[in-house]
Write a protein that holds these residues in place. Structure first.
Motif, PDB file in Angstrom:
ATOM      1  N   GLU A  33       0.820  -1.213   0.000  1.00  0.00           N
ATOM      2  CA  GLU A  33       0.000   0.000   0.000  1.00  0.00           C
ATOM      3  C   GLU A  33       0.857   1.266   0.000  1.00  0.00           C
ATOM      4  OE1 GLU A  33      -3.483   1.026   2.914  1.00  0.00           O
ATOM      5  OE2 GLU A  33      -3.289  -1.162   2.653  1.00  0.00           O
ATOM      6  N   ALA A  34       0.451   2.275  -0.786  1.00  0.00           N
ATOM      7  CA  ALA A  34       1.205   3.537  -0.848  1.00  0.00           C
ATOM      8  C   ALA A  34       1.127   4.243   0.497  1.00  0.00           C
ATOM      9  CB  ALA A  34       0.642   4.416  -1.949  1.00  0.00           C
ATOM     10  N   CYS A  35       2.226   4.896   0.870  1.00  0.00           N
ATOM     11  CA  CYS A  35       2.328   5.612   2.141  1.00  0.00           C
ATOM     12  C   CYS A  35       1.359   6.786   2.160  1.00  0.00           C
ATOM     13  CB  CYS A  35       3.766   6.113   2.308  1.00  0.00           C
ATOM     14  SG  CYS A  35       3.995   7.229   3.684  1.00  0.00           S
ATOM     15  N   ARG A  36       0.545   6.869   3.221  1.00  0.00           N
ATOM     16  CA  ARG A  36      -0.364   8.013   3.323  1.00  0.00           C
ATOM     17  C   ARG A  36      -0.002   8.935   4.486  1.00  0.00           C
ATOM     18  NH1 ARG A  36      -6.044   5.521   3.327  1.00  0.00           N
ATOM     19  NH2 ARG A  36      -4.843   3.604   3.530  1.00  0.00           N
ATOM     20  N   ALA A  37       1.053   8.568   5.182  1.00  0.00           N
ATOM     21  CA  ALA A  37       1.516   9.415   6.294  1.00  0.00           C
ATOM     22  C   ALA A  37       2.017  10.744   5.748  1.00  0.00           C
ATOM     23  CB  ALA A  37       2.637   8.708   7.044  1.00  0.00           C
ATOM     24  N   ASP A  38       1.943  11.793   6.552  1.00  0.00           N
ATOM     25  CA  ASP A  38       2.533  13.072   6.167  1.00  0.00           C
ATOM     26  C   ASP A  38       4.025  12.884   5.962  1.00  0.00           C
ATOM     27  OD1 ASP A  38       0.139  14.362   6.318  1.00  0.00           O
ATOM     28  OD2 ASP A  38       0.483  15.225   8.310  1.00  0.00           O
ATOM     29  N   PHE A  39       4.592  13.732   5.120  1.00  0.00           N
ATOM     30  CA  PHE A  39       6.021  13.677   4.842  1.00  0.00           C
ATOM     31  C   PHE A  39       6.810  13.827   6.147  1.00  0.00           C
ATOM     32  CE2 PHE A  39      10.176  15.164   3.768  1.00  0.00           C
ATOM     33  CZ  PHE A  39      10.479  14.549   2.574  1.00  0.00           C
ATOM     34  N   GLY A  40       7.757  12.910   6.349  1.00  0.00           N
ATOM     35  CA  GLY A  40       8.646  13.059   7.506  1.00  0.00           C
ATOM     36  C   GLY A  40       8.099  12.527   8.813  1.00  0.00           C
ATOM     37  N   LYS A  41       7.025  11.750   8.762  1.00  0.00           N
ATOM     38  CA  LYS A  41       6.464  11.256  10.021  1.00  0.00           C
ATOM     39  C   LYS A  41       6.532   9.749  10.182  1.00  0.00           C
ATOM     40  CE  LYS A  41       3.820  15.230  11.267  1.00  0.00           C
ATOM     41  NZ  LYS A  41       2.515  15.869  11.371  1.00  0.00           N
ATOM     42  N   LEU A  42       6.786   9.050   9.079  1.00  0.00           N
ATOM     43  CA  LEU A  42       6.878   7.592   9.157  1.00  0.00           C
ATOM     44  C   LEU A  42       8.358   7.205   9.183  1.00  0.00           C
ATOM     45  CD1 LEU A  42       5.289   4.972   9.224  1.00  0.00           C
ATOM     46  CD2 LEU A  42       5.269   4.969   6.723  1.00  0.00           C
ATOM     47  N   PHE A  43       8.881   7.048  10.397  1.00  0.00           N
ATOM     48  CA  PHE A  43      10.322   6.853  10.586  1.00  0.00           C
ATOM     49  C   PHE A  43      10.746   5.423  10.283  1.00  0.00           C
ATOM     50  CE2 PHE A  43       9.626  10.019  14.290  1.00  0.00           C
ATOM     51  CZ  PHE A  43       9.628  11.093  13.410  1.00  0.00           C
ATOM     52  N   LEU A  44      11.905   5.292   9.669  1.00  0.00           N
ATOM     53  CA  LEU A  44      12.520   3.969   9.549  1.00  0.00           C
ATOM     54  C   LEU A  44      12.991   3.546  10.937  1.00  0.00           C
ATOM     55  CD1 LEU A  44      14.537   4.537   6.267  1.00  0.00           C
ATOM     56  CD2 LEU A  44      12.622   2.957   6.575  1.00  0.00           C
ATOM     57  N   PRO A  45      13.002   2.240  11.222  1.00  0.00           N
ATOM     58  CA  PRO A  45      13.338   1.785  12.583  1.00  0.00           C
ATOM     59  C   PRO A  45      14.835   1.739  12.885  1.00  0.00           C
ATOM     60  CG  PRO A  45      12.716  -0.079  11.221  1.00  0.00           C
ATOM     61  CD  PRO A  45      12.522   1.136  10.367  1.00  0.00           C
TER      62      PRO A  45
END
Ligand code: PLP
Length: 348
Positions: free
Chosen positions: A16-28
Motif C-alpha cells: 500500500e502507498a504511504c499516506r503518512a505526512d512527509f517526515g512522520k513515518l520513521f525507519l526503525p
C-alpha cells in the motif's frame, strides 16, 4: 569507514502507498558515527532508532552547528534499491560542514554509510514509496562559550515518504517575501544548515496565515531578484526556455535543480541561468510569456506554482505541461530508466 550492524532488519513493507505526512513515518534503524579531534570519524553502527541522552550544555543547542542532507532511494523495476545522486549529496554535506567550521565527512564515507543504511532498511521500502534519507552532522561538545564544537556526531536516519505537498493536485500558492530575507552575500545561504530554516519559519507562518503554501525569497541587497523558496530552487518556463537564477553564496545548490538542468536539452528546453528580477517575472507572466513556474527539490521533485503573490497583488499561472514532463524525466532517472543511471544511481 567500517559499518557495524547492531539491529534486526525492519519488517517487510506492505504494498500500500504511504499516506503518512512527509517526515512522520520513521525507519526503525539509525546509523551513528562520532567524530573526535584525535581520531576523526569513528566506525559507524546501525542500531535501532532511539533517543539520545542530551546535555543541556550541548554545543548545537546554543550555537547551532548543524548541517544536514536530504536524499531519496527508490525500488527499481528489478527489485533493487537505488540511491539518487549520493555522491553529489555527500559533496554538498562536506561543503556545508566547511562553511560552518565543522569536520568534513569524506564523500566516500557518506556514500558508504548511506548505502549500508539503505541496504539494512530496504525491507521497509515497497515498490511505490520512496525512502527519504536524512544524514545529519552536529556539534556535541558539552560546554558554553562561542567556539566551534570539539566533538561531533554524524547520523543517518530516514523516513518512508509519499507525496510531499498534500494540495490534492492543486498548484502551489507562493508569497514573494517583502519583509524578511533568507540569505545575504557572505552568509550561510549556500549551506544546508539548521539556522537558515529557523530564520525562515516566521515568514513561512505569516505566509501560511494569508493562505500561501511557501515563501519565494528575493535577494537581500536590492530586494529585487528572485532567489528560491524555503527548501526548493525555482524555475520558470518561457516558450522553450527554462529560466532559473544561478546558485551561489545566497542560493542553495540543489541537486534536483542540477539534474533538471542536465535533463533539459533532451526535453527540448534551452537553459537560461541568470539573475531574474521579480518585476520581470511578474510582467512576463501577465504578458503570457512565462507560462509555468515551479519549485525544484528532492522532497517534491517538481512542485508547480499556480499563484505568486506580492503585497496584495497576485499573478496566476495555468500551465504545468513542461513541469509534468520534467518530473517524469526525473522519476525515470530515479528508477534507473534514464540516460544518467550509471552516473547518478548507487545501488544498495
Ligand atoms: C534542500 C534545499 C533545496 C533543494 O535541494 P535538493 O538537493 O534539490 O533537494 C533548495 N533550497 C534549499 C534552501 C534547500 O534547503
Amino acid at each position: 569507514m567500517r559499518v557495524h550492524i547492531d539491529a534486526p532488519p525492519p519488517p517487510a513493507a506492505s504494498d500500500e502507498a504511504c499516506r503518512a505526512d512527509f517526515g512522520k513515518l520513521f525507519l526503525p534503524g539509525l546509523l551513528v558515527s562520532d567524530w573526535t579531534s584525535d581520531r576523526g570519524f569513528g566506525d559507524a553502527t546501525i542500531g535501532p532508532l532511539q533517543d539520545w541522552p542530551l546535555s543541556p550544555f550541548a554545543a548545537v543547542l546554543h550555537y547551532g552547528q548543524s548541517v544536514f542532507e536530504g536524499l531519496k532511494a527508490h525500488r527499481t523495476a528489478d527489485g533493487r534499491v537505488a540511491i539518487f545522486r549520493a555522491q553529489a549529496h555527500g559533496e554538498r554535506l562536506a561543503r556545508s560542514a566547511r562553511r560552518m567550521g565543522m569536520p568534513e565527512l569524506p564523500v566516500e564515507d557518506f556514500v558508504a554509510t548511506c548505502k549500508a543504511f539503505v541496504q539494512h532498511q530496504a525491507p521497509a521500502l515497497n515498490a511505490t514509496d520512496a525512502m527519504y534519507l536524512r544524514p545529519l552532522l552536529f556539534g556535541t561538545e558539552i560546554a558554553l562559550g562561542v567556539h566551534a564544537s570539539s566533538s561531533y556526531r554524524f547520523a543517518v536516519m530516514g523516513c518512508i515518504v509519499g507525496e510531499y505537498f498534500k494540495t490534492g493536485g492543486a498548484q502551489l500558492r507562493i508569497q514573494v517575501s517583502e519583509k524578511y530575507v533568507r540569505a545575504a552575500p557572505g552568509g550561510t545561504g549556500c549551506a544546508k544548515t539548521a539556522g537558515n530554516y529557523a530564520a525562515s519559519l516566521v515568514a513561512q507562518a505569516e505566509a501560511a496565515r494569508e493562505g500561501f503554501h511557501q515563501v519565494l525569497w528575493l535577494d537581500a541587497v536590492e530586494r529585487a531578484y528572485v532567489e528560491e523558496t524555503g527548501a526548493m530552487n525555482v524555475g520558470f518556463v518561457a516558450g522553450t526556455t527554462l529560466l532559473t537564477p544561478p546558485v551561489g553564496d545566497t542560493i542553495l545548490d540543489g541537486i534536483t535543480r542540477r539534474s533538471v538542468l542536465a535533463l533539459a536539452p533532451a526535453l527540448g528546453l534551452s537553459v537560461e541561468e541568470r539573475r531574474i528580477k521579480w518585476s520581470e517575472v511578474e510582467e512576463r507572466i501577465v504578458a503570457g510569456e512565462i507560462s509555468e513556474a515551479f519549485g525544484i527539490g528532492t522532497a517534491a521533485l517538481i512542485a508547480p506554482i499556480g499563484e505568486l503573490g506580492r503585497g496584495g497583488k497576485v499573478v496566476r499561472l495555468r500551465g504545468g505541461e513542461v513541469a509534468a514532463r520534467i518530473k517524469a524525466a526525473l522519476r525515470a532517472e530515479q528508477l534507473g530508466h534514464g540516460a544518467h543511471a550509471a552516473e547518478w544511481l548507487t545501488f544498495a
